[in-house]
Motif scaffolding. Structure first.
Motif, PDB file in Angstrom:
ATOM      1  N   ILE A 169       3.969   0.883  -2.534  1.00 24.36           N
ATOM      2  CA  ILE A 169       3.007   1.207  -1.488  1.00 24.36           C
ATOM      3  C   ILE A 169       1.578   1.154  -2.011  1.00 24.36           C
ATOM      4  CG2 ILE A 169       2.292   2.955   0.178  1.00 24.36           C
ATOM      5  CD1 ILE A 169       5.153   3.909   0.300  1.00 24.36           C
ATOM      6  N   PHE A 199       8.415   6.058   4.998  1.00 21.34           N
ATOM      7  CA  PHE A 199       7.146   5.645   4.417  1.00 21.34           C
ATOM      8  C   PHE A 199       6.519   4.524   5.247  1.00 21.34           C
ATOM      9  CE2 PHE A 199       8.946   7.819   0.781  1.00 21.34           C
ATOM     10  CZ  PHE A 199       7.844   8.401   0.184  1.00 21.34           C
ATOM     11  N   LYS A 200       7.348   3.625   5.747  1.00 23.80           N
ATOM     12  CA  LYS A 200       6.832   2.543   6.589  1.00 23.80           C
ATOM     13  C   LYS A 200       6.246   3.099   7.885  1.00 23.80           C
ATOM     14  CE  LYS A 200      10.169  -0.923   4.952  1.00 23.80           C
ATOM     15  NZ  LYS A 200      11.301  -1.814   5.348  1.00 23.80           N
ATOM     16  N   TYR A 247       6.443   5.470  -5.148  1.00 19.42           N
ATOM     17  CA  TYR A 247       5.627   4.683  -4.224  1.00 19.42           C
ATOM     18  C   TYR A 247       4.449   4.007  -4.915  1.00 19.42           C
ATOM     19  CZ  TYR A 247       3.064   9.097  -4.384  1.00 19.42           C
ATOM     20  OH  TYR A 247       2.407  10.221  -4.814  1.00 19.42           O
ATOM     21  N   MET A 267       6.127  -3.855   0.926  1.00 27.55           N
ATOM     22  CA  MET A 267       6.648  -2.744   1.727  1.00 27.55           C
ATOM     23  C   MET A 267       8.072  -2.985   2.208  1.00 27.55           C
ATOM     24  SD  MET A 267       4.465  -0.221   2.111  1.00 27.55           S
ATOM     25  CE  MET A 267       4.765   0.573   3.695  1.00 27.55           C
ATOM     26  N   LEU A 311      -2.428   6.582  -4.315  1.00 27.54           N
ATOM     27  CA  LEU A 311      -2.641   5.220  -3.839  1.00 27.54           C
ATOM     28  C   LEU A 311      -3.797   4.507  -4.527  1.00 27.54           C
ATOM     29  CD1 LEU A 311      -2.138   5.744   0.011  1.00 27.54           C
ATOM     30  CD2 LEU A 311      -0.466   4.977  -1.672  1.00 27.54           C
ATOM     31  N   HIS A 353      -3.328  11.670  -1.707  1.00 24.50           N
ATOM     32  CA  HIS A 353      -3.243  10.250  -1.369  1.00 24.50           C
ATOM     33  C   HIS A 353      -4.170   9.416  -2.243  1.00 24.50           C
ATOM     34  CE1 HIS A 353      -0.943  11.558   2.092  1.00 24.50           C
ATOM     35  NE2 HIS A 353      -0.763  10.300   2.453  1.00 24.50           N
ATOM     36  N   HIS A 396       5.165   6.124   8.381  1.00 26.07           N
ATOM     37  CA  HIS A 396       3.969   6.899   8.037  1.00 26.07           C
ATOM     38  C   HIS A 396       2.763   5.980   7.875  1.00 26.07           C
ATOM     39  CE1 HIS A 396       1.372   9.913   6.352  1.00 26.07           C
ATOM     40  NE2 HIS A 396       1.349   9.344   5.156  1.00 26.07           N
ATOM     41  N   ALA A 397       2.936   4.871   7.170  1.00 29.21           N
ATOM     42  CA  ALA A 397       1.836   3.915   6.981  1.00 29.21           C
ATOM     43  C   ALA A 397       1.414   3.302   8.307  1.00 29.21           C
ATOM     44  CB  ALA A 397       2.260   2.829   5.996  1.00 29.21           C
ATOM     45  N   TRP A 439       0.439  -2.376  -2.183  1.00 28.40           N
ATOM     46  CA  TRP A 439       0.265  -2.855  -0.804  1.00 28.40           C
ATOM     47  C   TRP A 439      -1.035  -2.332  -0.219  1.00 28.40           C
ATOM     48  CZ3 TRP A 439       0.066   0.390   3.531  1.00 28.40           C
ATOM     49  CH2 TRP A 439      -0.021  -0.276   4.751  1.00 28.40           C
ATOM     50  N   PHE A 440      -1.345  -1.062  -0.474  1.00 32.63           N
ATOM     51  CA  PHE A 440      -2.588  -0.479   0.023  1.00 32.63           C
ATOM     52  C   PHE A 440      -3.788  -1.254  -0.510  1.00 32.63           C
ATOM     53  CE2 PHE A 440      -6.204   2.314  -0.906  1.00 32.63           C
ATOM     54  CZ  PHE A 440      -6.522   2.764   0.357  1.00 32.63           C
ATOM     55  N   THR A 496       1.390  11.358  12.368  1.00 32.14           N
ATOM     56  CA  THR A 496       1.131  10.861  11.013  1.00 32.14           C
ATOM     57  C   THR A 496       1.432  11.921   9.961  1.00 32.14           C
ATOM     58  OG1 THR A 496      -0.614   9.421  11.884  1.00 32.14           O
ATOM     59  CG2 THR A 496      -0.604   9.821   9.512  1.00 32.14           C
TER      60      THR A 496
END
Length: 236
Positions: A153, A177-178, A149, A170, A62, A58, A180-181, A156-157, A129
């Motif tokens: 994503i 994925f939505k 992503y 998103m 991310l 991650h 999960h977030a 967005w993060f 999760t």
């Protein structure tokens, strides 16, 4: 909205600080190894190895921008293949380890008795999760044609991290994925109140902690010389 986000973020970190400062006896995993160790020896390494690799994945996906990996000579195909293979293996290990730990906690009497409602909520959110993350990886990248992503994503993060969320990033993301977030955000919101806080600390104090002295009540200590570090101590 920004001011409200600042307060919420500060409050989230503040709860960690308050708990560590005033409730150190509660800052623990509440180990249950004394009740059962066979399943724990299998499930715990599987889970912790898997979740560590997942966390590193991650961070790579991310936090590290796509331009950085391209500048380092890592092609999109290589990155995607590595992320899918390692992510799937780590996800399976994490799910298997967590399943063993949950089975152990439910079927071993003393361990189940020591389980609180807080623990049950934490396990449910953690399992949800992780399962959603693994499902998103499998469906989007193995069953489907793949999903980048890092172009949606990941920005967005960063927008959430800077307290200026851009929800439109998103909008086009796959539903898994939505979810999960969303489940991850819920998990993070209850994090300070659960046993998960133990991951923010390390047993550094053990390196400098003094020896524990054991004294025998038996006046006849045997004929063999004591081992080094176990020399008899005088009576108090």
């Amino acid at each position: 909205m920004k001011a409200k986000g600042d307060r919420n973020d500060g409050g989230h970190h503040g709860r960690h600080v308050w708990r560590y400062r005033y409730n150190k006896f509660g800052w623990t995993t509440r180990s249950s190894q004394m009740y059962e160790s066979r399943l724990l020896r299998i499930g715990s390494p599987l889970f912790h190895f898997g979740i560590l690799v997942v966390a590193l994945g991650h961070v790579g996906g991310l936090v590290i921008p796509k331009t950085w990996t391209e500048a380092a000579g890592v092609s999109e195909h290589t990155y995607h293949l590595t992320a899918v293979v390692l992510g799937t293996i780590a996800g399976i290990c994490t799910v298997a380890g967590l399943a063993i730990l949950i089975y152990r906690r439910r079927t071993v009497g003393p361990v189940f008795t020591a389980t609180t409602r807080n623990d049950k909520l934490m396990y449910a959110l953690l399992a949800l999760t992780i399962a959603l993350g693994l499902a998103a990886t499998v469906v989007a990248n193995i069953v489907g044609g793949g999903y980048d992503y890092r172009t949606t994503i990941s920005p967005w993060f960063w927008s959430v991290f800077y307290l200026q969320p851009e929800g439109e990033l998103m909008a086009g993301a796959p539903i898994l994925f939505k979810l999960h977030a969303l489940s991850a955000l819920v998990l993070f919101s209850v994090w300070p109140f659960t046993r998960l806080v133990h991951m923010l600390t390390a047993p550094v104090g053990y390196l400098t902690r003094p020896y524990i002295v054991y004294r025998s009540r038996d006046d006849q200590r045997g004929s063999r010389p004591p081992r080094r570090g176990w020399e008899p101590a005088g009576r108090l």
